[in-house]
Motif scaffolding. Structure first.
Motif, PDB file in Angstrom:
ATOM      1  N   ARG A   1       0.814  -1.202   0.000  1.00 27.59           N
ATOM      2  CA  ARG A   1       0.000   0.000   0.000  1.00 27.59           C
ATOM      3  C   ARG A   1       0.856   1.264   0.000  1.00 27.59           C
ATOM      4  O   ARG A   1       0.372   2.364   0.243  1.00 27.59           O
ATOM      5  N   SER A   2       2.165   1.082  -0.263  1.00 25.67           N
ATOM      6  CA  SER A   2       3.079   2.213  -0.315  1.00 25.67           C
ATOM      7  C   SER A   2       3.076   2.820  -1.715  1.00 25.67           C
ATOM      8  O   SER A   2       2.211   2.529  -2.535  1.00 25.67           O
ATOM      9  N   SER A   3       4.089   3.613  -2.003  1.00 24.97           N
ATOM     10  CA  SER A   3       4.190   4.272  -3.299  1.00 24.97           C
ATOM     11  C   SER A   3       4.381   3.225  -4.401  1.00 24.97           C
ATOM     12  O   SER A   3       4.838   2.104  -4.146  1.00 24.97           O
ATOM     13  N   PRO A   4       4.051   3.576  -5.656  1.00 23.01           N
ATOM     14  CA  PRO A   4       4.249   2.628  -6.769  1.00 23.01           C
ATOM     15  C   PRO A   4       5.681   2.122  -6.872  1.00 23.01           C
ATOM     16  O   PRO A   4       5.907   0.956  -7.209  1.00 23.01           O
ATOM     17  N   LEU A   5       6.661   2.982  -6.562  1.00 19.93           N
ATOM     18  CA  LEU A   5       8.062   2.569  -6.645  1.00 19.93           C
ATOM     19  C   LEU A   5       8.364   1.491  -5.608  1.00 19.93           C
ATOM     20  O   LEU A   5       8.982   0.466  -5.924  1.00 19.93           O
ATOM     21  N   VAL A   6       7.941   1.711  -4.370  1.00 14.56           N
ATOM     22  CA  VAL A   6       8.169   0.719  -3.311  1.00 14.56           C
ATOM     23  C   VAL A   6       7.437  -0.574  -3.634  1.00 14.56           C
ATOM     24  O   VAL A   6       7.986  -1.675  -3.487  1.00 14.56           O
ATOM     25  N   ARG A   7       6.198  -0.454  -4.088  1.00 17.04           N
ATOM     26  CA  ARG A   7       5.407  -1.642  -4.426  1.00 17.04           C
ATOM     27  C   ARG A   7       6.058  -2.437  -5.557  1.00 17.04           C
ATOM     28  O   ARG A   7       6.141  -3.661  -5.494  1.00 17.04           O
ATOM     29  N   SER A   8       6.554  -1.750  -6.577  1.00 14.36           N
ATOM     30  CA  SER A   8       7.212  -2.419  -7.699  1.00 14.36           C
ATOM     31  C   SER A   8       8.483  -3.136  -7.243  1.00 14.36           C
ATOM     32  O   SER A   8       8.750  -4.275  -7.654  1.00 14.36           O
ATOM     33  N   ALA A   9       9.258  -2.470  -6.386  1.00 20.15           N
ATOM     34  CA  ALA A   9      10.484  -3.094  -5.875  1.00 20.15           C
ATOM     35  C   ALA A   9      10.157  -4.328  -5.038  1.00 20.15           C
ATOM     36  O   ALA A   9      10.840  -5.361  -5.131  1.00 20.15           O
ATOM     37  N   LEU A  10       9.094  -4.235  -4.231  1.00 21.07           N
ATOM     38  CA  LEU A  10       8.707  -5.358  -3.382  1.00 21.07           C
ATOM     39  C   LEU A  10       8.267  -6.551  -4.220  1.00 21.07           C
ATOM     40  O   LEU A  10       8.645  -7.695  -3.931  1.00 21.07           O
ATOM     41  N   VAL A  11       7.489  -6.296  -5.273  1.00 20.16           N
ATOM     42  CA  VAL A  11       7.047  -7.379  -6.155  1.00 20.16           C
ATOM     43  C   VAL A  11       8.252  -8.040  -6.812  1.00 20.16           C
ATOM     44  O   VAL A  11       8.341  -9.279  -6.905  1.00 20.16           O
ATOM     45  N   GLY A  12       9.230  -7.239  -7.257  1.00 22.87           N
ATOM     46  CA  GLY A  12      10.432  -7.805  -7.867  1.00 22.87           C
ATOM     47  C   GLY A  12      11.224  -8.671  -6.902  1.00 22.87           C
ATOM     48  O   GLY A  12      11.715  -9.746  -7.269  1.00 22.87           O
ATOM     49  N   LEU A  13      11.338  -8.223  -5.652  1.00 22.63           N
ATOM     50  CA  LEU A  13      12.046  -9.014  -4.648  1.00 22.63           C
ATOM     51  C   LEU A  13      11.318 -10.314  -4.361  1.00 22.63           C
ATOM     52  O   LEU A  13      11.933 -11.385  -4.244  1.00 22.63           O
ATOM     53  N   TYR A  14       9.992 -10.242  -4.247  1.00 25.44           N
ATOM     54  CA  TYR A  14       9.215 -11.455  -4.005  1.00 25.44           C
ATOM     55  C   TYR A  14       9.384 -12.448  -5.158  1.00 25.44           C
ATOM     56  O   TYR A  14       9.536 -13.654  -4.929  1.00 25.44           O
ATOM     57  N   ARG A  15       9.346 -11.961  -6.387  1.00 21.65           N
ATOM     58  CA  ARG A  15       9.503 -12.867  -7.531  1.00 21.65           C
ATOM     59  C   ARG A  15      10.846 -13.577  -7.487  1.00 21.65           C
ATOM     60  O   ARG A  15      10.933 -14.786  -7.703  1.00 21.65           O
ATOM     61  N   ALA A  16      11.901 -12.816  -7.221  1.00 22.75           N
ATOM     62  CA  ALA A  16      13.232 -13.421  -7.167  1.00 22.75           C
ATOM     63  C   ALA A  16      13.346 -14.414  -6.020  1.00 22.75           C
ATOM     64  O   ALA A  16      13.974 -15.473  -6.157  1.00 22.75           O
ATOM     65  N   ALA A  17      12.723 -14.091  -4.893  1.00 22.75           N
ATOM     66  CA  ALA A  17      12.848 -14.935  -3.703  1.00 22.75           C
ATOM     67  C   ALA A  17      12.044 -16.216  -3.818  1.00 22.75           C
ATOM     68  O   ALA A  17      12.522 -17.302  -3.453  1.00 22.75           O
ATOM     69  N   LEU A  18      10.809 -16.116  -4.323  1.00 21.69           N
ATOM     70  CA  LEU A  18       9.908 -17.270  -4.298  1.00 21.69           C
ATOM     71  C   LEU A  18      10.026 -18.147  -5.535  1.00 21.69           C
ATOM     72  O   LEU A  18       9.472 -19.245  -5.565  1.00 21.69           O
ATOM     73  N   ARG A  19      10.744 -17.674  -6.545  1.00 26.88           N
ATOM     74  CA  ARG A  19      10.967 -18.517  -7.712  1.00 26.88           C
ATOM     75  C   ARG A  19      11.807 -19.729  -7.301  1.00 26.88           C
ATOM     76  O   ARG A  19      12.890 -19.594  -6.761  1.00 26.88           O
ATOM     77  N   GLY A  20      11.304 -20.897  -7.534  1.00 27.39           N
ATOM     78  CA  GLY A  20      12.048 -22.104  -7.193  1.00 27.39           C
ATOM     79  C   GLY A  20      11.851 -22.584  -5.771  1.00 27.39           C
ATOM     80  O   GLY A  20      12.434 -23.598  -5.370  1.00 27.39           O
ATOM     81  N   ALA A  21      11.025 -21.884  -4.990  1.00 27.35           N
ATOM     82  CA  ALA A  21      10.735 -22.350  -3.626  1.00 27.35           C
ATOM     83  C   ALA A  21       9.955 -23.659  -3.690  1.00 27.35           C
ATOM     84  O   ALA A  21       9.170 -23.887  -4.613  1.00 27.35           O
ATOM     85  N   THR A  22      10.152 -24.507  -2.702  1.00 26.75           N
ATOM     86  CA  THR A  22       9.442 -25.789  -2.657  1.00 26.75           C
ATOM     87  C   THR A  22       7.945 -25.570  -2.541  1.00 26.75           C
ATOM     88  O   THR A  22       7.147 -26.202  -3.249  1.00 26.75           O
ATOM     89  N   ALA A  23       7.535 -24.695  -1.625  1.00 25.75           N
ATOM     90  CA  ALA A  23       6.106 -24.403  -1.440  1.00 25.75           C
ATOM     91  C   ALA A  23       5.959 -23.071  -0.728  1.00 25.75           C
ATOM     92  O   ALA A  23       6.790 -22.699   0.111  1.00 25.75           O
ATOM     93  N   THR A  24       4.887 -22.360  -1.077  1.00 22.40           N
ATOM     94  CA  THR A  24       4.539 -21.109  -0.408  1.00 22.40           C
ATOM     95  C   THR A  24       3.089 -21.210   0.036  1.00 22.40           C
ATOM     96  O   THR A  24       2.202 -21.472  -0.779  1.00 22.40           O
TER      97      THR A  24
END
Length: 308
Positions: free
Chosen positions: A128-151
């Motif tokens: 719910r932050s600024s578009p820049l913060v939200r975009s950065a957070l989505v990018g970090l989540y994608r990198a982190a959760l890609r290849g995870a066993t389960a979420t």
């Protein structure tokens, strides 16, 4: 002595030793019962980390900057978790809370941990932050959760949002009906007298209770506004039975006893002076933090959880 591959090990990480003690202790014990050596990990915390150690659960502190977005500080967290995973060589890791999920997963990928599990208990204020913060957070989540066993998610809307944004996929994500609540410790009490008849309290005005961290995203303002609207309407109608409303949590101005620093320093934390002023003029009775909420729950007829 360095860990060996013959010592199956699980590491459970979150950003609060208090949370590990209160909400993840049953998970830690369940993993231990499966023959795994269990390591709990969170920020340095002599009190709650010490309780875990006294209960026979090894606690390994790693630096977490609770509420900030300083990349250098967050790199320190990734480095600390990476060193922990390389040293412990866990068979699996399980992360809770935003920073633990993101930085723990990145560190686990780098350390080649074979099984990475994550639980997203909520999206937090970042979305719910600024578009820049939200975009950065989505990018970090994608990198982190890609290849995870389960979420796993505790909210179906959160999972749908992560799916729509391409952060997780259908095959490795699911929704669970909550986690961390000991249903033996928080056992319901029958609302009846010993002879089986309904108690006298059943004819009394309804008692509403909200208990949570005092941050805006929990819906504190909405709860107070709704309570005032209900009470005003019933009084205008001349109702003989007006419900009571209680708000439990947070700290009085200048007296944060019992409240964790990360709760007070959360960017969405409510100013206790605002709470004191608003509830003074409201129908809502505000009670500060209590380590044991069971007595308050037993006294309530309705528990309200209007979290966003």
């Amino acid at each position: 002595m360095s860990p060996t591959l013959q010592e199956p090990r699980a590491v459970v990480v979150t950003n609060s030793a208090w949370t590990l003690w209160h909400f993840r202790r049953a998970l830690l014990r369940a993993l231990a019962s499966e023959g795994l050596e269990v390591v709990a990990c969170g920020p340095p915390d002599p009190e709650w980390g010490g309780r875990l150690s006294s209960a026979g659960i090894r606690y390994e502190p790693v630096y977490f900057h609770q509420s900030g977005t300083n990349p250098l500080r967050d790199l320190r967290t990734i480095a600390g978790l990476y060193r922990l995973y390389r040293r412990e060589r866990p068979r699996l890791v399980h992360h809770f809370s935003t920073k633990a999920v993101i930085y723990g997963s990145l560190a686990a990928h780098l350390a080649r941990v074979p099984r990475i599990f994550n639980t997203v208990t909520g999206k937090g204020y970042g979305f719910r932050s600024s578009p820049l913060v939200r975009s950065a957070l989505v990018g970090l989540y994608r990198a982190a959760l890609r290849g995870a066993t389960a979420t796993t998610f505790q909210n179906p809307q959160d999972r749908q949002d992560f799916l729509a944004r391409g952060i997780v996929d259908e095959s490795t994500s699911c929704v669970i009906q909550g986690s961390g609540v000991d249903t033996d410790y928080f056992a319901p009490a029958p609302e009846a007298d010993q002879d089986g008849e309904p108690s006298a309290a059943s004819s009394a005005p309804l008692r509403f209770l909200m208990f949570s961290r005092m941050i805006w995203d929990k819906g504190v303002r909405e709860y107070i506004d709704a309570a005032d609207a209900v009470v005003a309407t019933l009084r205008e109608e001349g109702s003989a039975s007006v419900p009571t409303f209680t708000l439990l949590g947070g700290s009085r101005p200048g007296n944060p006893e019992g409240v964790l620093d990360e709760w007070i320093n959360n960017p969405g934390a409510i100013d206790p002076e605002w709470l004191e002023r608003r509830t003074r003029e409201s129908a809502v009775r505000w009670l500060p933090h209590d380590d044991d909420v069971r007595a308050h729950i037993l006294q309530a007829d309705v528990v309200v959880l209007p979290s966003y």
